[in-house]
Enzyme design. Structure first.
Site, PDB file in Angstrom:
ATOM      1  N   ASP A  36      24.907  38.664  46.564  1.00  0.00           N
ATOM      2  CA  ASP A  36      23.665  38.271  47.233  1.00  0.00           C
ATOM      3  C   ASP A  36      22.477  38.409  46.292  1.00  0.00           C
ATOM      4  O   ASP A  36      22.472  39.258  45.396  1.00  0.00           O
ATOM      5  CB  ASP A  36      23.465  39.167  48.469  1.00  0.00           C
ATOM      6  CG  ASP A  36      22.436  38.609  49.426  1.00  0.00           C
ATOM      7  OD1 ASP A  36      22.118  37.408  49.343  1.00  0.00           O
ATOM      8  OD2 ASP A  36      21.940  39.376  50.273  1.00  0.00           O
ATOM      9  N   HIS A  53      21.771  30.463  41.502  1.00  0.00           N
ATOM     10  CA  HIS A  53      23.205  30.294  41.751  1.00  0.00           C
ATOM     11  C   HIS A  53      23.954  30.026  40.446  1.00  0.00           C
ATOM     12  O   HIS A  53      25.065  30.519  40.243  1.00  0.00           O
ATOM     13  CB  HIS A  53      23.443  29.154  42.737  1.00  0.00           C
ATOM     14  CG  HIS A  53      22.901  29.406  44.108  1.00  0.00           C
ATOM     15  ND1 HIS A  53      23.216  30.550  44.819  1.00  0.00           N
ATOM     16  CD2 HIS A  53      22.069  28.682  44.907  1.00  0.00           C
ATOM     17  CE1 HIS A  53      22.606  30.516  45.991  1.00  0.00           C
ATOM     18  NE2 HIS A  53      21.900  29.396  46.060  1.00  0.00           N
ATOM     19  N   LEU A 147      45.116  40.495  37.557  1.00  0.00           N
ATOM     20  CA  LEU A 147      44.117  40.523  38.629  1.00  0.00           C
ATOM     21  C   LEU A 147      44.200  39.282  39.503  1.00  0.00           C
ATOM     22  O   LEU A 147      44.338  38.167  38.997  1.00  0.00           O
ATOM     23  CB  LEU A 147      42.718  40.620  38.022  1.00  0.00           C
ATOM     24  CG  LEU A 147      41.530  40.449  38.984  1.00  0.00           C
ATOM     25  CD1 LEU A 147      41.334  41.716  39.810  1.00  0.00           C
ATOM     26  CD2 LEU A 147      40.256  40.109  38.223  1.00  0.00           C
TER      27      LEU A 147
END
Length: 256
Positions: A36, A53, A147
């Site tokens: 955020d 972004h 991962l």
């Protein structure tokens, strides 16, 4: 030693020493992050929201690599929620192009680093170019064993649970499962995260202290860590700080 440590003031050698020290402790198997603050980061710099972004996309790359280095098994990133469609169309269009740009440039590195890409969320609601770029990355990394980089894209936890209940009702009506056989584990198996462990640690950046319809079932006993840092400014040092904070906590899961 960690209590006296100020992460952003340490030299590289000291940071590397702390990384190795942290790796001796319990590393969260699954870290989930609500990324955020991109828009506010850009606004403070008199830049358009989409610039935030784009900058945040770069952070995904370095945090993925660092989480992999630390031995984290699953990293779930809240990339786009079912509520985010309410944003201005220009911003939504840009966000839907980011997976294509990110995975297009980062995919060879993900393959090299043995990272496996996965997706939770409603794929059918995504533009074709977004869906195709993610599915290409999923296919290219499906045999990787390191991962798991799990993107929550067009994802909402309430939507996920409603969908799970609908499927449960369908299976119950067809006789595949009886109502008395429905347990917490059975319900979990109908969720989009059925093949993943619940998060050990949830991080939210930007100073907001709320969950925002993210993995509501899965985080029942997850440790929460909030920071005022906007996502584009989030660094490996911040992630290490969150992990070290997690290691200091006592997790009792309702016990004593």
């Amino acid at each position: 030693m960690f209590k006296k440590f100020t992460f952003r003031k340490q030299k590289a050698s000291s940071f590397n020493e702390l990384v190795e020290e942290a790796k001796k402790g319990y590393i969260p198997n699954h870290i989930a992050i609500i990324m955020d603050g991109n828009g506010r980061w850009a606004k403070r710099r008199a830049m358009p929201r989409i610039a935030g972004h784009h900058e945040g996309m770069k952070v995904v790359r370095k945090i993925t690599k660092f989480a992999n280095k630390m031995g984290v098994k699953v990293l779930t990133l809240y990339a786009f929620s079912t509520e985010n469609w309410k944003r201005p169309q220009q911003e939504v269009d840009f966000l839907m192009k980011l997976p294509q740009e990110f995975l297009g440039t980062f995919l060879p590195e993900l393959v090299e680093e043995n990272v496996q890409v996965r997706l939770i969320g409603q794929r059918d609601g995504l533009p074709a170019h977004t869906r195709e770029s993610v599915e290409k990355a999923i296919k290219a990394t499906q045999h990787n064993t390191g991962l798991i980089l799990n993107f929550a894209l067009n994802y909402g936890s309430r939507d996920e649970m409603v969908y799970a209940i609908q499927n449960l009702v369908t299976d119950s009506n067809s006789g595949k499962i009886q109502p008395h056989e429905i347990t917490e584990d059975v319900f979990s198996s109908y969720l989009m995260t059925s093949s993943l462990p619940d998060p050990d640690l949830l991080i939210r950046t930007s100073g907001e202290i709320r969950i925002s319809n993210f993995m509501l079932w899965q985080i029942a006993y997850t440790e929460l860590w909030f920071t005022d840092v906007f996502w584009p400014d989030f660094t490996e040092e911040h992630l290490l700080e969150a992990i070290v904070n997690f290691q200091r906590r006592g997790r009792r899961f309702g016990g004593v």
